[in-house]
Write a protein that holds these residues in place. Structure first.
Motif, short mmCIF file in Angstrom:
data_model
loop_
_atom_site.label_atom_id
_atom_site.label_comp_id
_atom_site.label_asym_id
_atom_site.label_seq_id
_atom_site.Cartn_x
_atom_site.Cartn_y
_atom_site.Cartn_z
N ASP A 252 1.48 9.20 -6.09
CA ASP A 252 1.95 10.56 -5.86
C ASP A 252 2.89 11.02 -6.98
OD1 ASP A 252 0.47 10.59 -3.53
OD2 ASP A 252 2.21 10.39 -2.19
N GLN A 253 3.80 10.13 -7.38
CA GLN A 253 4.75 10.48 -8.44
C GLN A 253 4.04 10.67 -9.78
OE1 GLN A 253 8.14 7.85 -8.65
NE2 GLN A 253 8.42 7.90 -6.44
N ARG A 254 3.10 9.78 -10.09
CA ARG A 254 2.37 9.90 -11.36
C ARG A 254 1.50 11.15 -11.35
NH1 ARG A 254 -1.22 5.63 -12.11
NH2 ARG A 254 -1.01 5.08 -9.93
N GLN B 209 2.08 13.96 -9.68
CA GLN B 209 2.97 15.12 -9.82
C GLN B 209 3.41 15.29 -11.26
OE1 GLN B 209 3.70 17.47 -7.54
NE2 GLN B 209 4.75 18.54 -9.17
N ARG C 37 0.83 -1.21 0.00
CA ARG C 37 0.00 0.00 0.00
C ARG C 37 0.87 1.26 0.00
NH1 ARG C 37 -5.50 0.91 3.15
NH2 ARG C 37 -5.85 -0.96 1.94
N THR C 38 1.94 1.24 0.76
CA THR C 38 2.85 2.39 0.82
C THR C 38 3.49 2.63 -0.54
OG1 THR C 38 3.27 1.99 3.16
CG2 THR C 38 4.88 3.33 1.98
N LEU C 39 3.93 1.56 -1.19
CA LEU C 39 4.54 1.70 -2.52
C LEU C 39 3.52 2.20 -3.54
CD1 LEU C 39 6.74 -1.50 -2.57
CD2 LEU C 39 7.53 0.87 -2.42
N ARG D 249 0.89 4.07 -2.95
CA ARG D 249 0.62 5.47 -2.66
C ARG D 249 1.75 6.34 -3.21
NH1 ARG D 249 0.05 5.44 2.83
NH2 ARG D 249 2.25 5.87 3.06
N ASP D 250 3.00 5.92 -3.00
CA ASP D 250 4.14 6.68 -3.50
C ASP D 250 4.12 6.73 -5.02
OD1 ASP D 250 6.75 8.06 -3.00
OD2 ASP D 250 7.48 6.35 -4.18
N ASP D 251 3.80 5.61 -5.66
CA ASP D 251 3.73 5.57 -7.12
C ASP D 251 2.64 6.51 -7.62
OD1 ASP D 251 4.33 4.37 -9.79
OD2 ASP D 251 2.26 3.66 -9.58
#
Length: 60
Positions: free
Chosen positions: A43-45, A47, A35-37, A39-41
Motif C-alpha cells: 500500500d505504501q509503495r 501510494q 501477510r499484514t506487513l 500488504r501495508d508495505d
C-alpha cells in the motif's frame, strides 16, 4: 529471496487478538503478521508510485 528472523515482545492481549484474527483466516499468527506487513508495505509503495506519477503529469 532469503529470510531473516524477527523476534518481538507484545502485550498478551494483542497476541490473543492476533491469534483470533489468524484463526478466522485459517492461518498461523506468523503468516497473518507477515501477510499484514506485506500488504501495508505494498500500500505504501503503491501510494508513492501514484504520487510520483501525479508529480510527473502535473496533477494536483
Amino acid at each position: 529471496m532469503g529470510t531473516e528472523v524477527l523476534s518481538l515482545r507484545m502485550d498478551r492481549e494483542l497476541l490473543e487478538r492476533l491469534r483470533h484474527h489468524a484463526a478466522r483466516r485459517g492461518m498461523s499468527v506468523q503468516d497473518y503478521v507477515v501477510r499484514t506487513l506485506m500488504r501495508d508495505d505494498f500500500d505504501q509503495r503503491f501510494q508513492t508510485a501514484v504520487e510520483e506519477t501525479e508529480k510527473f503529469y502535473g496533477v494536483t
